[in-house]
Design an enzyme around this catalytic site. Sequence first.
Site, PDB file in Angstrom:
ATOM      1  CE  LYS A 119      -3.861  -2.090   2.542  1.00  0.00           C
ATOM      2  NZ  LYS A 119      -4.609  -2.084   3.817  1.00  0.00           N
ATOM      3  CB  ALA A 130      -1.735   0.674   8.853  1.00  0.00           C
ATOM      4  CG  ASP A 131      -3.686  -5.079   5.897  1.00  0.00           C
ATOM      5  OD1 ASP A 131      -4.503  -4.588   5.105  1.00  0.00           O
ATOM      6  OD2 ASP A 131      -3.761  -6.243   6.328  1.00  0.00           O
ATOM      7  CB  THR A 132      -5.568  -4.201  11.278  1.00  0.00           C
ATOM      8  OG1 THR A 132      -4.876  -2.968  11.494  1.00  0.00           O
ATOM      9  CG2 THR A 132      -5.865  -4.855  12.626  1.00  0.00           C
ATOM     10  N   GLY A 158       0.389  -4.186  10.504  1.00  0.00           N
ATOM     11  CA  GLY A 158       1.598  -3.810   9.779  1.00  0.00           C
ATOM     12  C   GLY A 158       1.563  -2.324   9.513  1.00  0.00           C
TER      13      GLY A 158
END
EC number: 3.6.1.9
Length: 191
Positions: free
Chosen positions: A54, A70-72, A107
Amino acid sequence: MSNPPIILASASPRRRELLQNLGLHFDVIPADIDETHGPDETPFELVRRLSVTKAEAVARRYPDALVIAADTLVVLRGEILGKPKDREQNRDFIARLSGRTHEVFTGHALRRGEGRAERVVRTAVRFRKLTDDEIDRYVATGEGLDKAGGYAVQGRGAALVREVRGCYFSVVGLGVATVVALGRELGVTLV
């Protein structure tokens, strides 16, 4: 020297609100990437790859900006619980999380020109034991339908949670202290 323009590479209203709470001025430019899970990827590897992808997708178009991505993921006993597809699946997720501890991986990836800073934060979250009626009432709110794991720790879902061990803000979707530290690595003072 002034800070560069800041871009949040996410459409998440929760991530936007967390950055706004820091008093930051930024643009929101969501990254459109393939989020397919690789067959051998661990949750750690997946959130790292997705947040980096991203950040890089947006940074290519805005090389002079500080790009924050970010990624969750919510993980229960090795299984990734994504965003529920409907209320039935949301109910299943909440029932499975009831009385158990799960992991939330977020992340974080920042880009500034050629500079790269990344970190994955793992947080343990324990739900209290829920009754069927409590689960039904929560699912009926619809709050969890667009959230990893089917709940929002910062909303009504807070009543489901007994304990958070680690970074609460990473569970929301963006570790604020992590972003500030990563920005510093890239020479940007965010607070």
